[in-house]
Motif scaffolding. Structure first.
Motif, PDB file in Angstrom:
ATOM      1  N   HIS A  75      42.391  49.014  44.917  1.00 26.13           N
ATOM      2  CA  HIS A  75      41.342  49.833  44.328  1.00 26.13           C
ATOM      3  C   HIS A  75      39.993  49.638  44.994  1.00 26.13           C
ATOM      4  O   HIS A  75      39.379  50.594  45.473  1.00 26.13           O
ATOM      5  CB  HIS A  75      41.218  49.557  42.824  1.00 26.13           C
ATOM      6  CG  HIS A  75      40.044  50.236  42.201  1.00 26.13           C
ATOM      7  ND1 HIS A  75      38.980  49.546  41.644  1.00 26.13           N
ATOM      8  CD2 HIS A  75      39.727  51.557  42.067  1.00 26.13           C
ATOM      9  CE1 HIS A  75      38.084  50.406  41.190  1.00 26.13           C
ATOM     10  NE2 HIS A  75      38.511  51.635  41.432  1.00 26.13           N
ATOM     11  N   ASN A  76      39.496  48.406  45.030  1.00 26.91           N
ATOM     12  CA  ASN A  76      38.160  48.178  45.562  1.00 26.91           C
ATOM     13  C   ASN A  76      38.051  46.746  46.060  1.00 26.91           C
ATOM     14  O   ASN A  76      38.585  45.824  45.443  1.00 26.91           O
ATOM     15  CB  ASN A  76      37.102  48.437  44.488  1.00 26.91           C
ATOM     16  CG  ASN A  76      35.694  48.410  45.043  1.00 26.91           C
ATOM     17  OD1 ASN A  76      35.069  47.356  45.104  1.00 26.91           O
ATOM     18  ND2 ASN A  76      35.196  49.562  45.462  1.00 26.91           N
ATOM     19  N   ASN A  77      37.341  46.555  47.180  1.00 30.74           N
ATOM     20  CA  ASN A  77      37.160  45.207  47.733  1.00 30.74           C
ATOM     21  C   ASN A  77      35.702  44.914  48.068  1.00 30.74           C
ATOM     22  O   ASN A  77      35.397  44.167  49.000  1.00 30.74           O
ATOM     23  CB  ASN A  77      38.045  45.001  48.962  1.00 30.74           C
ATOM     24  CG  ASN A  77      37.689  45.945  50.105  1.00 30.74           C
ATOM     25  OD1 ASN A  77      36.978  46.941  49.914  1.00 30.74           O
ATOM     26  ND2 ASN A  77      38.185  45.644  51.297  1.00 30.74           N
ATOM     27  N   ALA A  78      34.787  45.503  47.312  1.00 32.05           N
ATOM     28  CA  ALA A  78      33.366  45.277  47.560  1.00 32.05           C
ATOM     29  C   ALA A  78      32.981  43.810  47.378  1.00 32.05           C
ATOM     30  O   ALA A  78      32.068  43.319  48.043  1.00 32.05           O
ATOM     31  CB  ALA A  78      32.522  46.153  46.628  1.00 32.05           C
ATOM     32  N   LEU A  79      33.667  43.111  46.499  1.00 29.60           N
ATOM     33  CA  LEU A  79      33.322  41.717  46.218  1.00 29.60           C
ATOM     34  C   LEU A  79      34.213  40.717  46.933  1.00 29.60           C
ATOM     35  O   LEU A  79      33.930  39.515  46.916  1.00 29.60           O
ATOM     36  CB  LEU A  79      33.391  41.462  44.702  1.00 29.60           C
ATOM     37  CG  LEU A  79      32.429  42.287  43.843  1.00 29.60           C
ATOM     38  CD1 LEU A  79      32.681  42.022  42.366  1.00 29.60           C
ATOM     39  CD2 LEU A  79      30.977  41.978  44.194  1.00 29.60           C
ATOM     40  N   LYS A 107      38.240  43.014  36.110  1.00 29.58           N
ATOM     41  CA  LYS A 107      38.553  41.656  35.649  1.00 29.58           C
ATOM     42  C   LYS A 107      37.990  40.597  36.595  1.00 29.58           C
ATOM     43  O   LYS A 107      37.373  39.619  36.153  1.00 29.58           O
ATOM     44  CB  LYS A 107      40.073  41.491  35.523  1.00 29.58           C
ATOM     45  CG  LYS A 107      40.519  40.201  34.853  1.00 29.58           C
ATOM     46  CD  LYS A 107      42.030  40.084  34.793  1.00 29.58           C
ATOM     47  CE  LYS A 107      42.670  41.196  33.998  1.00 29.58           C
ATOM     48  NZ  LYS A 107      44.126  41.004  33.827  1.00 29.58           N
ATOM     49  N   THR A 108      38.209  40.775  37.894  1.00 29.33           N
ATOM     50  CA  THR A 108      37.716  39.782  38.851  1.00 29.33           C
ATOM     51  C   THR A 108      36.195  39.791  38.922  1.00 29.33           C
ATOM     52  O   THR A 108      35.561  38.745  39.062  1.00 29.33           O
ATOM     53  CB  THR A 108      38.312  40.021  40.248  1.00 29.33           C
ATOM     54  OG1 THR A 108      38.025  41.356  40.674  1.00 29.33           O
ATOM     55  CG2 THR A 108      39.825  39.808  40.251  1.00 29.33           C
ATOM     56  N   SER A 109      35.608  40.972  38.796  1.00 29.39           N
ATOM     57  CA  SER A 109      34.146  41.064  38.801  1.00 29.39           C
ATOM     58  C   SER A 109      33.556  40.369  37.583  1.00 29.39           C
ATOM     59  O   SER A 109      32.603  39.589  37.692  1.00 29.39           O
ATOM     60  CB  SER A 109      33.705  42.529  38.832  1.00 29.39           C
ATOM     61  OG  SER A 109      32.300  42.635  38.759  1.00 29.39           O
ATOM     62  N   LYS A 421      28.150  46.435  36.738  1.00 28.21           N
ATOM     63  CA  LYS A 421      26.809  46.149  37.256  1.00 28.21           C
ATOM     64  C   LYS A 421      26.858  45.161  38.425  1.00 28.21           C
ATOM     65  O   LYS A 421      26.067  45.260  39.368  1.00 28.21           O
ATOM     66  CB  LYS A 421      25.911  45.617  36.130  1.00 28.21           C
ATOM     67  CG  LYS A 421      25.445  46.705  35.164  1.00 28.21           C
ATOM     68  CD  LYS A 421      24.859  46.144  33.888  1.00 28.21           C
ATOM     69  CE  LYS A 421      23.505  45.528  34.096  1.00 28.21           C
ATOM     70  NZ  LYS A 421      22.894  45.123  32.793  1.00 28.21           N
ATOM     71  N   ARG A 422      27.789  44.225  38.386  1.00 30.55           N
ATOM     72  CA  ARG A 422      27.910  43.269  39.496  1.00 30.55           C
ATOM     73  C   ARG A 422      28.360  43.974  40.775  1.00 30.55           C
ATOM     74  O   ARG A 422      27.854  43.695  41.871  1.00 30.55           O
ATOM     75  CB  ARG A 422      28.890  42.157  39.123  1.00 30.55           C
ATOM     76  CG  ARG A 422      29.039  41.111  40.228  1.00 30.55           C
ATOM     77  CD  ARG A 422      29.925  39.958  39.831  1.00 30.55           C
ATOM     78  NE  ARG A 422      30.116  39.079  40.975  1.00 30.55           N
ATOM     79  CZ  ARG A 422      31.291  38.600  41.361  1.00 30.55           C
ATOM     80  NH1 ARG A 422      32.398  38.919  40.703  1.00 30.55           N
ATOM     81  NH2 ARG A 422      31.389  37.815  42.413  1.00 30.55           N
ATOM     82  N   ILE A 423      29.299  44.902  40.643  1.00 25.29           N
ATOM     83  CA  ILE A 423      29.767  45.649  41.815  1.00 25.29           C
ATOM     84  C   ILE A 423      28.672  46.581  42.328  1.00 25.29           C
ATOM     85  O   ILE A 423      28.462  46.708  43.543  1.00 25.29           O
ATOM     86  CB  ILE A 423      31.045  46.443  41.466  1.00 25.29           C
ATOM     87  CG1 ILE A 423      32.160  45.495  41.003  1.00 25.29           C
ATOM     88  CG2 ILE A 423      31.517  47.251  42.670  1.00 25.29           C
ATOM     89  CD1 ILE A 423      33.355  46.186  40.405  1.00 25.29           C
TER      90      ILE A 423
END
Length: 434
Positions: A75-79, A107-109, A421-423
């Motif tokens: 899905h997403n790997n920004a973090l 969840k990880t964020s 918000k973190r992402i």
């Protein structure tokens, strides 16, 4: 667990039940409105980065060849690297994988981990295959995924119907495809491995322990004791068992259990380890446990109790059964067990829901610890792991609870707001590649 395509019932006027992808998008959009998420970032987070579908042949024990379909959605790997489980279940399809991958991103964020979200699996019923067949299926699936996974790119973990043995097969197959000098350096391509193969002590109980901790933290906020509290568990696998185990240690009483085979009840209490030992000699089933009576499947969620722990599959609590729930607290051990309409009804009735992306995040936190352990060539002891898990889970719970209180919103929306918000901050700081 994708959108259920039931036709409109003209007699009861029931509309089709929304699927997991519908639920996760409604939850995301609601939180995006709350935090006024930047429109461009909202577009990015509304879709997946990559969707991998592989079809691969495997020779069965009788010599016949079967073709299997496997999925991995990133899905997403920004973090950070994609992170999420692989499940073996007949309901696995692309829509289910999309929804589960998005939940992993949140969840990880929320947990403050350097990970993104991914999910996948194989569409099959593992009970129909021998251990040797499952090994060949797993190894062939790993080979088919090829360069789409990796310890710094996409890190699978156990999920429904997969376990530490499955992860050991994947790790061994993946490492075998690497150049000899790189093989041992790729051990952390998966987490949830056996202790003797780079696994983390306590990883088996991390998810269930996290569910228990969230319940405990909630009770402390309410100045309530867990002693004497009655609870029910749907799904008596790894998550359900360990959550029940630790709750029983606090003096709480398990009064009903449901699994894929049936439902049982004992108002005076079911001994958790007695039931667990029984399932080991009863093909994994709780059915016919001596110290219980049979409970009608449709009546399970209506059991008299204080705490309900759905720890099986998604879309289990809906508008069809939410009104029967007597528990004042729902602790989501599974991913997406409560759909949007069911949740609205529960919140209106004053029921508190500890959302999945917070409540069952002990598993991915434990996975992070294992990944770090492998990366750094360390070995952590069980008491050290549990202490670290306790600290990390409390930090997450406090953030969500206090945000919820401050903003006057339910815990799920609060958890989503913090995660999103973190992402968003990461994208704003880094910018978008032109």
């Amino acid at each position: 667990m994708t959108a259920i395509t039931a036709e409109l019932d003209t007699k009861t006027k029931r509309t089709p039940v929304k699927g997991m992808m519908d639920n996760v998008m409604e939850q995301f959009n609601s939180a995006a409105e709350q935090v006024n998420l930047h429109p461009n970032i909202r577009k990015i987070l509304s879709i997946t980065n990559n969707e991998i579908i592989v079809h691969f042949p495997v020779k069965m024990d009788n010599g016949d060849v079967e073709i299997f379909t496997g999925y991995r959605v990133q899905h997403n790997n920004a973090l950070g690297p994609y992170k999420g489980g692989l499940r073996y279940h007949p309901t696995v399809d692309i829509d289910a994988a999309r929804a589960l991958a998005m939940w992993m991103t949140w969840k990880t964020s929320l947990a403050g981990l350097p990970y993104g979200g991914g999910k996948g699996g194989i569409q099959l019923d593992p009970s129909k295959y021998s251990q040797n067949e499952l090994e060949r299926i797993t190894r062939r699936f790993t080979f088919a995924l090829a360069d789409n996974i990796g310890p710094e790119h996409d890190i699978p973990a156990p999920d429904v119907n997969t376990n530490s043995q499955t992860m050991a097969w994947i790790a061994d197959t993946y490492m075998s495809t690497r150049p000899p000098a790189e093989r041992t350096a790729n051990q952390h391509v998966v987490t949830g491995k056996p202790d003797g193969s780079g696994g983390l002590e306590g990883r088996d109980r991390a998810t269930g322990y996290g569910v228990f901790l969230n319940i405990k933290f909630w009770a402390e906020r309410k100045n309530e004791s867990l002693y004497g509290k009655k609870f029910i568990v749907q799904g008596f696998g790894n998550v359900g068992y360990w959550a029940a185990y630790f709750l029983e240690k606090e003096g709480a009483k398990l009064v009903a259990v449901q699994d894929a085979f049936g439902s049982i009840q004992n108002a005076d209490g079911i001994k958790v380890d007695d039931l667990f030992n029984y399932t080991k000699v009863n093909n994994g089933s709780i059915v016919d446990f001596p110290e219980s009576v049979v409970l009608n499947k449709e009546e399970f969620f209506g059991t008299e109790c204080d705490i309900c722990i759905p720890a099986a599959l998604g879309n289990q609590i809906t508008v069809e059964n939410a009104h029967t729930i007597k528990a004042k607290l729902i602790a989501e051990g599974a991913n997406g067990p409560t759909n949007v309409e069911g949740e609205k009804l529960l919140l209106e009735r004053g029921v508190t829901i500890l959302p999945d992306i917070l409540c069952n995040s002990g598993g991915v936190v434990g996975s992070y610890f294992e990944w770090l352990q492998n990366r750094n060539g360390e070995l952590w002891q069980l008491d050290e792991v549990m202490a670290k898990l306790d600290k990390k889970m409390k930090e997450s719970f406090n953030k969500v609870y206090e945000y919820s209180e401050k903003e006057g919103m339910d815990l799920r929306t609060a958890a989503y707001c913090i995660a999103i918000k973190r992402i968003e901050k990461a994208y704003i700081q880094r910018g978008i590649f032109p």
